[in-house]
Design an enzyme around this catalytic site. Structure first.
Site, PDB file in Angstrom:
ATOM      1  N   TYR A  81      36.416  43.952  35.696  1.00  0.00           N
ATOM      2  CA  TYR A  81      37.008  45.237  35.367  1.00  0.00           C
ATOM      3  C   TYR A  81      38.286  44.935  34.467  1.00  0.00           C
ATOM      4  O   TYR A  81      38.450  44.019  33.996  1.00  0.00           O
ATOM      5  CB  TYR A  81      37.217  46.132  36.413  1.00  0.00           C
ATOM      6  CG  TYR A  81      36.055  46.392  37.345  1.00  0.00           C
ATOM      7  CD1 TYR A  81      34.847  47.257  36.673  1.00  0.00           C
ATOM      8  CD2 TYR A  81      35.676  45.831  38.629  1.00  0.00           C
ATOM      9  CE1 TYR A  81      33.944  47.399  37.313  1.00  0.00           C
ATOM     10  CE2 TYR A  81      34.412  46.063  39.273  1.00  0.00           C
ATOM     11  CZ  TYR A  81      33.496  47.055  38.670  1.00  0.00           C
ATOM     12  OH  TYR A  81      32.353  47.215  39.378  1.00  0.00           O
ATOM     13  N   PRO A  95      37.028  45.963  49.953  1.00  0.00           N
ATOM     14  CA  PRO A  95      36.915  47.556  49.380  1.00  0.00           C
ATOM     15  C   PRO A  95      35.418  47.718  48.930  1.00  0.00           C
ATOM     16  O   PRO A  95      34.833  46.551  48.445  1.00  0.00           O
ATOM     17  CB  PRO A  95      37.647  47.422  47.955  1.00  0.00           C
ATOM     18  CG  PRO A  95      38.223  46.120  47.746  1.00  0.00           C
ATOM     19  CD  PRO A  95      38.086  45.214  48.927  1.00  0.00           C
TER      20      PRO A  95
HETATM   21  C1  FNR Z   1      31.330  46.172  46.723  1.00  0.00           C
HETATM   22  N1  FNR Z   1      32.230  45.133  46.073  1.00  0.00           N
HETATM   23  C2  FNR Z   1      33.511  45.856  45.836  1.00  0.00           C
HETATM   24  N2  FNR Z   1      34.591  44.937  45.344  1.00  0.00           N
HETATM   25  C3  FNR Z   1      35.603  45.544  44.750  1.00  0.00           C
HETATM   26  O1  FNR Z   1      36.662  44.625  44.577  1.00  0.00           O
HETATM   27  N3  FNR Z   1      35.966  46.709  44.875  1.00  0.00           N
HETATM   28  C4  FNR Z   1      34.945  47.681  45.286  1.00  0.00           C
HETATM   29  O2  FNR Z   1      34.892  48.857  45.283  1.00  0.00           O
HETATM   30  C5  FNR Z   1      33.707  47.164  45.639  1.00  0.00           C
HETATM   31  N4  FNR Z   1      32.389  48.064  45.841  1.00  0.00           N
HETATM   32  C6  FNR Z   1      31.538  47.450  46.524  1.00  0.00           C
HETATM   33  C7  FNR Z   1      30.603  48.318  46.846  1.00  0.00           C
HETATM   34  C8  FNR Z   1      29.436  47.741  47.484  1.00  0.00           C
HETATM   35  C9  FNR Z   1      28.334  48.634  48.214  1.00  0.00           C
HETATM   36  C10 FNR Z   1      29.386  46.307  47.831  1.00  0.00           C
HETATM   37  C11 FNR Z   1      28.045  45.879  48.328  1.00  0.00           C
HETATM   38  C12 FNR Z   1      30.300  45.306  47.339  1.00  0.00           C
HETATM   39  C13 FNR Z   1      32.647  43.834  46.393  1.00  0.00           C
HETATM   40  C14 FNR Z   1      32.801  43.620  48.086  1.00  0.00           C
HETATM   41  O3  FNR Z   1      34.141  43.918  48.168  1.00  0.00           O
HETATM   42  C15 FNR Z   1      32.530  41.925  48.441  1.00  0.00           C
HETATM   43  O4  FNR Z   1      33.568  41.310  47.781  1.00  0.00           O
HETATM   44  C16 FNR Z   1      31.141  41.555  48.489  1.00  0.00           C
HETATM   45  O5  FNR Z   1      30.468  42.565  48.862  1.00  0.00           O
HETATM   46  C17 FNR Z   1      30.895  40.244  48.821  1.00  0.00           C
HETATM   47  O6  FNR Z   1      31.333  40.045  50.290  1.00  0.00           O
HETATM   48  P1  FNR Z   1      30.306  40.247  51.211  1.00  0.00           P
HETATM   49  O7  FNR Z   1      29.453  41.568  51.297  1.00  0.00           O
HETATM   50  O8  FNR Z   1      29.080  39.129  51.072  1.00  0.00           O
HETATM   51  O9  FNR Z   1      30.814  40.296  52.818  1.00  0.00           O
END
Ligand code: FNR
Length: 354
Positions: free
Chosen positions: A180, A23
């Protein structure tokens, strides 16, 4: 043979491969409603070949939004625009999932690219709620939830899950990570309650387990239920991997089918040793010690790295986030890199290397 491109079955649902998109908030909703940005963003990524696409944090109550631009699932009007996303995703062969969220004390701030500080009422902000009146560093002090408000939060998660089902999603993920609301109850650093929701481990995990039970009760038996946890606060005296494993053993009994294993988010000054695959060992421990399927996430960017995580039994699924924001076709390109036939859309075949 590629382990990454083997199907994964959870309850009666089969993901076509082991690549998921986690997400990621787009902060582009009005009144919690999905719009054209979401359609292009999710539609394009569904074409990219991931087996699972988890739509961003969607607030179960309006005060549970991080920002005024968050998606919501607190009313019936929000179902139709989300149904469009679920259809788009499923039409491209990916499984549509959605994350159910409540931001607690981290609510009422700017969109991701705006100032990360509490919005005034004039700027569209509201009073955040939390287990205890302890502010997230730099944010306004939240209001502690009373017993009736906690009951309402549980009911809101269940009602949102019902709406997600009506919208056509095939999995829901409960957001209990990243500092959260549910994570705020889990961690002794943010939960100083003296009632049955605070203090002992059993009390701090109570709300998360009540939410899981309420969602499981409305979510069909044949469909999987996911939860995202922060395996550690990365702070001495906080929530940690031992408590996470103990919680996961309980969640297995409660009907959770897969744990999406992240970390951090509760204390902004925590020192996090981020690096390639740095959260994978937490996922592996949960998989081994709690006996639940897990998703690994965090700085997984290379096809060979993702392949090894699944092939070595470190995780059942890998989630690729920012790399797929940069490159929506990462899963199709990963297939090619691993020597698997990539299902590029027919419309694009003339652009493919021969
Ligand atoms: C996120 N992440 C995030 N996590 C989550 O649990 N709910 C969310 O809505 C969001 N929103 C979100 C927005 C944006 C723009 C980013 C970059 C990240 C965290 C995301 O799901 C993920 O765990 C992290 O980005 C780490 O993984 P990557 O990006 O290293 O592959």
């Amino acid at each position: 043979m590629s382990a990454l491109f083997e199907p994964l079955t959870l309850r009666s649902l089969t993901l076509p491969n082991r690549i998921g998109i986690p997400p990621m908030c787009q902060y582009s909703a009005t009144d919690g409603l999905a719009g054209d940005w979401h359609a292009q963003h999710y539609g394009c990524r569904a074409v990219g070949g991931a087996g699972l696409l988890i739509v961003e944090a969607s607030a179960v109550l309006p005060e549970g939004r991080i920002s005024p631009g968050d998606l919501g699932l607190w009313n019936e009007a929000q179902i139709g625009p989300l149904a469009r996303l679920a259809r788009l995703i499923e039409s491209q062969g990916a499984v549509p999932a959605i994350q159910l969220a409540h931001a607690g004390r981290k609510a009422s701030v700017g969109r991701g690219w705006e100032a990360q500080s509490t919005l005034s009422a004039e700027a569209g902000g509201w009073t955040a709620v939390a287990p205890s009146a302890i502010a997230f560093e730099g944010y306004a002090e939240p209001q502690a939830l009373d017993a009736a408000a906690i009951t309402a939060v549980v009911a809101a998660f269940a009602a949102a899950a019902g709406r997600a089902l009506t919208a056509g999603f095939r999995m829901v993920e409960i957001h209990a990570a990243h500092g959260y609301l549910l994570h705020q109850f889990l961690s002794p650093l943010s939960n100083r309650r003296g009632d049955e929701y605070g203090g002992s481990f059993a009390n701090r995990v109570r709300l998360t387990r009540e939410v899981v039970a309420a969602v499981r009760a409305v979510w069909p038996q044949e469909l999987p239920l996911l939860i995202r946890l922060s395996a550690t606060d990365w702070v001495e005296g906080g929530w940690d991997i031992e408590q996470t494993v103990a919680l996961c053993r309980l969640l297995k009994e409660d009907g959770v089918d897969l744990v999406d294993v992240s970390s951090g988010g509760l204390i902004p000054s925590a020192k996090i040793p981020a690096g390639p695959g740095f959260q994978v060992p937490f996922a592996t421990r949960i998989r081994q010690e709690a006996g639940l399927p897990v998703a690994a996430v965090g700085l997984i960017t290379e096809p060979a790295q993702a392949e090894a995580i699944v092939a070595n039994g470190e995780a059942d699924l890998v989630l690729v986030g920012r790399e797929i924001l940069r490159n929506p076709y990462w899963p199709l390109q990963a297939a090619q890199a691993l020597g698997v036939a990539a299902a590029w859309p027919a419309q694009y075949l003339r652009a493919m290397p021969r």
